[in-house]
Design a protein around this motif. Structure first.
Motif, PDB file in Angstrom:
ATOM      1  N   UNK A   2       0.827  -1.204   0.000  1.00  0.00           N
ATOM      2  CA  UNK A   2       0.000   0.000   0.000  1.00  0.00           C
ATOM      3  C   UNK A   2       0.865   1.260   0.000  1.00  0.00           C
ATOM      4  N   UNK A   3       1.981   1.210   0.727  1.00  0.00           N
ATOM      5  CA  UNK A   3       2.894   2.357   0.698  1.00  0.00           C
ATOM      6  C   UNK A   3       3.462   2.549  -0.699  1.00  0.00           C
ATOM      7  N   UNK A   4       3.722   1.430  -1.381  1.00  0.00           N
ATOM      8  CA  UNK A   4       4.187   1.512  -2.761  1.00  0.00           C
ATOM      9  C   UNK A   4       3.136   2.169  -3.648  1.00  0.00           C
ATOM     10  N   UNK A   5       1.865   1.798  -3.455  1.00  0.00           N
ATOM     11  CA  UNK A   5       0.757   2.418  -4.189  1.00  0.00           C
ATOM     12  C   UNK A   5       0.789   3.936  -3.978  1.00  0.00           C
ATOM     13  N   UNK A   6       0.957   4.356  -2.748  1.00  0.00           N
ATOM     14  CA  UNK A   6       0.972   5.789  -2.442  1.00  0.00           C
ATOM     15  C   UNK A   6       2.160   6.488  -3.095  1.00  0.00           C
ATOM     16  N   UNK A   7       3.351   5.838  -3.050  1.00  0.00           N
ATOM     17  CA  UNK A   7       4.537   6.440  -3.668  1.00  0.00           C
ATOM     18  C   UNK A   7       4.347   6.595  -5.173  1.00  0.00           C
ATOM     19  N   UNK A   8       3.810   5.560  -5.803  1.00  0.00           N
ATOM     20  CA  UNK A   8       3.574   5.632  -7.249  1.00  0.00           C
ATOM     21  C   UNK A   8       2.623   6.766  -7.588  1.00  0.00           C
ATOM     22  N   UNK A   9       1.532   6.833  -6.838  1.00  0.00           N
ATOM     23  CA  UNK A   9       0.519   7.853  -7.110  1.00  0.00           C
ATOM     24  C   UNK A   9       1.094   9.255  -6.915  1.00  0.00           C
ATOM     25  N   UNK A  10       1.821   9.454  -5.824  1.00  0.00           N
ATOM     26  CA  UNK A  10       2.368  10.781  -5.540  1.00  0.00           C
ATOM     27  C   UNK A  10       3.374  11.195  -6.606  1.00  0.00           C
ATOM     28  N   UNK A  11       4.249  10.264  -7.011  1.00  0.00           N
ATOM     29  CA  UNK A  11       5.251  10.587  -8.032  1.00  0.00           C
ATOM     30  C   UNK A  11       4.576  10.924  -9.361  1.00  0.00           C
ATOM     31  N   UNK A  12       3.632  10.095  -9.800  1.00  0.00           N
ATOM     32  CA  UNK A  12       2.992  10.334 -11.095  1.00  0.00           C
ATOM     33  C   UNK A  12       2.193  11.630 -11.087  1.00  0.00           C
ATOM     34  N   UNK A  13       1.565  11.956  -9.962  1.00  0.00           N
ATOM     35  CA  UNK A  13       0.850  13.232  -9.892  1.00  0.00           C
ATOM     36  C   UNK A  13       1.830  14.409  -9.904  1.00  0.00           C
ATOM     37  N   UNK A  14       2.977  14.242  -9.282  1.00  0.00           N
ATOM     38  CA  UNK A  14       3.998  15.303  -9.330  1.00  0.00           C
ATOM     39  C   UNK A  14       4.413  15.565 -10.774  1.00  0.00           C
ATOM     40  N   UNK A  15       4.713  14.482 -11.480  1.00  0.00           N
ATOM     41  CA  UNK A  15       5.143  14.620 -12.868  1.00  0.00           C
ATOM     42  C   UNK A  15       4.047  15.271 -13.700  1.00  0.00           C
ATOM     43  N   UNK A  16       2.815  14.785 -13.556  1.00  0.00           N
ATOM     44  CA  UNK A  16       1.726  15.296 -14.391  1.00  0.00           C
ATOM     45  C   UNK A  16       1.449  16.779 -14.101  1.00  0.00           C
TER      46      UNK A  16
END
Length: 943
Positions: free
Chosen positions: A279-293
């Motif tokens: 779940x922490x991995x899910x959060x890291x992925x989401x946060x990174x991709x939203x940062x990029x976008x």
């Protein structure tokens, strides 16, 4: 029921003062009483300024805290607040109702991406105006007031006005609407209307339809990836819709919400789908991709979803990446991006495994998602009791399989390949969790290395098995040197994939060559059957290692050879085999470079090449490695012309490597090519034999060896049609879809300035030359084939552009227009090119030819570069006897064989230094790079 005059509860907003802006609108209403149109304009202008200032503040906060999801939440909260203010304004000042009837109630609901509570700066807004019954005049007026104001603010708004009954009915029939309601979020108005919608949606739409929804979403995903690219390792990925991007995370959560009936990702841990670490991995992925976008939208000022080269460096700086030895800041950023994309793929596989355990999957999707669970027999494998076969998928017999014997982390892939088994997601999940078991002891284990070598050199789905090893993290852990290039991109326009993906695709191409599946591989199809059997495995090992040292400060070919000498003995290779692999790695670029940028009819070229390869067997191996390497770079990079060049180089060098004996000598090859041409031209024309003979005699031997048959026939018909009209000059164009280029053919009297004028005319039309094939006939004509980058997707648009380019070429060659005048009107260069930095280099070499001085120029490509280089050489009183023009993404590599005006080579150190200085000038930043050309020279071309 709530009094509709009561303002909705205004949401909190970090980006502007909600109460102050609402008060501003009240004041505007007082100032514009009785002038509704002016009031609406004033309100839209005020709110547009609020949103603009809010986005600026959101960007500043993102740069400071670097939390992408938080930025997306802030932007969404700002939008909520704006719509809340608008709703309150409309129900108070525009369409107030003192005693609303039951029909005059409404819930304003956010749906789709907006419903998730996350927005990028350029995201669309999706609204549902939910009514208890059918539409009323009041409801229609409120919806229109909000929508028109949002549109006047320049926002992109999707909307629907429906009753609850209508919403349920459409959700049953349309999966897009069903997904939008699944993500719906109440904003304001009548909460009870929204609650009723959610309750009825769960009972009447969702219940017992999980498999149907999952199948539809996964099919939707496949269609989406076909549009934007199936690989998650494309070097210009689509952050929103690409594989491993935000949409994949959304699809994962849609399925989870629908099947597990959860409202937040956190609940997936409670349901046992993810553990806390996942779940922490899910959060890291989401946060990174939203940062990029979010950064992409801020940088470009629009809803840009493709992480293109021209913004990658800006984003790397914004996100705080720095340069390390051997890797640019942008390359480190993109490596992180691709690792995140891989993590998203892992999370998808974990969710699908959970779905299977719930019997929710319905549609089998081989190699992508697991099959529906149904009663099925299980069996063991005779080689090991640690694994079972479950519906043609290999799985672990118990959770301790890998800890009990770490070699099983390699053995599972070996057995899957041997028995053509797919991989059970539970096994892959456990393997990924067991990576710490792969240590120095396992890497040194002879049995583990034997198993890996057999996988790498296997004859059954090697690329697929290696890719699954890579996705599980096993490959990079077992071969640490490979682990260093996992998800590594090279910041250039030539390579389409990350380094690890390129290496795996090379293995796949070699397997295709070995299987004889495609004629496009030309000579390699023949050579694979003629090499020594024991060298077959060495070729696979060399291909796997040839780019493994990318991203290091030193030359990756030399460093790669050193890695090969260290790794091959570990894999069980003998000293002699290790040296063969190391040699192939060290010289893997040589054959491609010589074939594409040297004069293959010059004996010195062949002598130098022979000194490097030293044996016929090595040349065979190098030819196949080169073919696979070029093919695996990306779509359209390998083509019949490059295939023909490799064939020509191979057969030119063969006699020197065999003591004068050639399986097919030069004269025979020329004769065979001419015979094939005679046969083909006879099948498509009614030319008499004497006409064919005359045409064949007009071309030098090099033409028949370098040009493929289809092009030879096309050239012949073009020359015949041109001469039938009696004009001395003609052009034509065609499209090569696979390479993404437009091919221009020019027939004109030969002249020293010819190539320069053609290049200048192309530049004046904004056309960028990516390669050129230049041939002269025995009767003084030049037949040049120029490939320029394609600009338009539609053929009719590109045809109009090509017609403008060929018209410019003809005008310049006839002397109707002066090239400098044409160039003065040209458009500025492309942003994609400007994003790159390529250090220009000029070499002047007398070792590559007995008769000519070879000048090689490399640097950042752009329209007009070839014109400036050729013009510079002419102004230096140098004759260009042949030119070899090529581009590798943004890098141009142009090679010219030159003499002085007396036909001698350039040997004076002073003059060589002058040539180098002059040829570096076109790369210097200045306003006007266009060299001059005398009008008399241009007109003399046709004289």
């Amino acid at each position: 029921m709530t009094d509709m005059k009561t303002r909705p509860l205004r949401p909190e907003c970090e980006l502007f003062d909600v109460e102050a802006v609402a008060a501003d609108l009240d004041r505007l209403a007082d100032e514009h009483q009785g002038r509704e149109r002016e009031l609406r304009i004033a309100v839209a202008q005020r709110l547009k300024a609020v949103v603009g200032d809010g986005r600026t503040k959101a960007e500043q906060m993102l740069l400071a805290d670097k939390h992408g999801r938080r930025c997306a939440e802030r932007l969404c909260q700002m939008q909520d607040a704006v719509i809340a203010i608008l709703y309150g304004f409309a129900t108070t000042h525009l369409y107030a109702t003192q005693n609303p009837s039951e029909a005059e109630h409404m819930a304003v609901v956010a749906t789709g991406g907006y419903g998730r509570g996350l927005m990028a700066p350029g995201s669309d807004i999706d609204l549902l105006f939910l009514l208890p019954y059918k539409q009323t005049a009041w409801g229609e007026s409120i919806a229109e007031a909000i929508l028109y104001c949002l549109w006047d603010m320049g926002l992109k708004v999707g909307h629907a006005t429906r009753s609850i009954d209508e919403s349920i009915r459409q959700a049953k029939a349309d999966m897009t609407i069903r997904t939008a309601i699944l993500e719906s979020r109440f904003l304001f108005g009548e909460q009870s209307l929204f609650d009723e919608l959610v309750t009825r949606f769960d009972k009447q739409v969702v219940q017992n339809t999980g498999p149907e929804f999952v199948a539809a979403k996964l099919a939707e995903r496949e269609d989406r990836l076909k549009r934007v690219g199936q690989s998650r390792y494309l070097v210009e990925p689509n952050v929103k819709d690409g594989k491993g991007g935000l949409r994949d995370l959304h699809t994962l959560f849609w399925i989870a919400k629908y099947v597990y009936r959860v409202r937040t990702p956190e609940e997936l841990v409670e349901r046992g789908v993810f553990d806390r670490q996942e779940f922490k991995l899910f959060q890291r992925c989401e946060d990174f991709l939203w940062s990029v976008r979010c950064h992409m939208h801020f940088v470009t000022g629009r809803a840009e979803e493709r992480l293109s080269f021209d913004i990658q460096r800006d984003l790397a700086v914004r996100l705080g990446y720095t340069e390390h030895p051997g890797m640019q800041d942008v390359e480190r950023f993109m490596k992180h991006y691709f690792l995140i994309a891989k993590d998203v793929g892992d999370l998808t596989a974990i969710l699908c495994a959970g779905l299977e355990s719930r019997h929710q999957k319905d549609v089998p999707m081989l190699n992508r998602f697991v099959n529906r669970l149904r009663p099925r027999p299980q069996r063991t494998l005779r080689e090991s009791d640690d694994f079972i076969v479950d519906n043609n998928r290999i799985n672990i017999a118990d959770p301790d399989v890998f800890s009990r014997d770490p070699k099983n982390l390699i053995r599972i892939f070996h057995l899957a390949q041997k028995h053509s088994l797919a991989f059970h997601p539970d096994a892959m999940r456990t393997a990924t969790r067991s990576l710490k078991l792969i240590d120095k002891q396992l890497r040194a284990d002879p049995e583990a290395n034997r198993l890996f070598l057999e996988i790498l050199t296997g004859r059954n789905d090697t690329e697929i098995v290696l890719r699954r090893m890579n996705e599980a993290g096993v490959l990079g852990r077992f071969i640490p040197e490979f682990g260093r290039v996992v998800s590594m991109m090279q910041f250039n326009m030539y390579h389409h994939f990350t380094v690890d993906e390129h290496l795996l695709r090379c293995i796949g191409v070699l397997a295709e060559i070995e299987a004889g599946q495609s004629e496009e591989y030309g000579l390699s199809n023949e050579l694979i059957r003629s090499i020594q059997p024991e060298h077959r495995d060495l070729l696979y090992v060399a291909l796997f290692l040839h780019d493994i040292a990318k991203g290091r400060p030193e030359d990756h070919s030399i460093a790669g050879a050193r890695i090969a000498r260290h790794l091959c003995p570990r894999l069980g290779l003998s000293a002699a085999d290790t040296e063969t692999v190391a040699w192939l790695v060290e010289y893997h670029l040589v054959m491609s470079t010589i074939a594409q940028s040297r004069d293959l009819s010059d004996r010195r070229t062949i002598e130098n090449f022979v000194q490097i390869v030293q044996s016929l067997e090595r040349m065979k191996l190098l030819t196949m490695l080169t073919t696979a390497d070029i093919k695996a770079v990306g779509p359209g990079v390998w083509n019949s012309w490059k295939s023909q060049l490799l064939r020509a180089l191979y057969y030119e060098a063969e006699p020197a490597l065999t003591g004068g004996f050639s399986e097919v000598n030069r004269a025979q090859r020329v004769s065979a090519a001419q015979t094939a041409f005679r046969k083909e031209i006879a099948s498509v024309t009614d030319w008499p034999p004497e006409q064919v003979d005359k045409y064949v005699g007009r071309h030098y031997p090099a033409y028949w060896l370098k040009v493929d048959l289809a092009s030879q026939v096309g050239h012949a018909r073009f020359v015949h049609e041109t001469e039938a009209t009696g004009v001395p000059l003609a052009t034509r164009f065609a499209f090569d879809q696979s390479r993404g280029v437009t091919v221009l053919t020019v027939l004109a009297p030969d002249h020293p300035w010819l190539l320069s004028v053609i290049a200048g005319a192309c530049a004046s039309a904004g056309a960028n030359i990516v390669d050129a094939q230049i041939y002269t006939t025995t009767d003084g004509l030049a037949l040049d084939t120029i490939s320029v980058s394609r600009e338009f997707e539609r053929d009719d648009d590109e045809a109009r552009r090509a017609a403008r380019i060929t018209e410019a070429i003809e005008k310049a060659l006839r002397g109707d227009m002066k090239v400098p005048d044409m160039l003065a009107k040209r458009q500025p260069g492309r942003a994609r090119i400007r994003a790159f930095r390529v250090e220009p280099e000029v070499s002047v070499n007398n070792q590559w030819s007995h008769r000519y001085t070879v000048v090689e120029v490399s640097g950042l490509d752009r329209p007009g570069l070839l014109y400036e280089l050729t013009s510079t050489l002419s102004k230096l009183n140098l004759n260009i006897t042949s030119a070899h023009v090529a581009t590798f993404g943004e890098r141009a590599v142009d090679v010219f064989y030159v003499t002085d005006l007396m036909g001698a080579r350039i040997t004076s150190p002073t003059r060589i230094a002058t040539i180098k200085r002059a040829l570096l000038q076109p790369f210097a930043p200045r306003v006007d790079r266009s060299p001059t050309i005398e009008a008399s020279d241009a007109s003399a071309l046709m004289g």
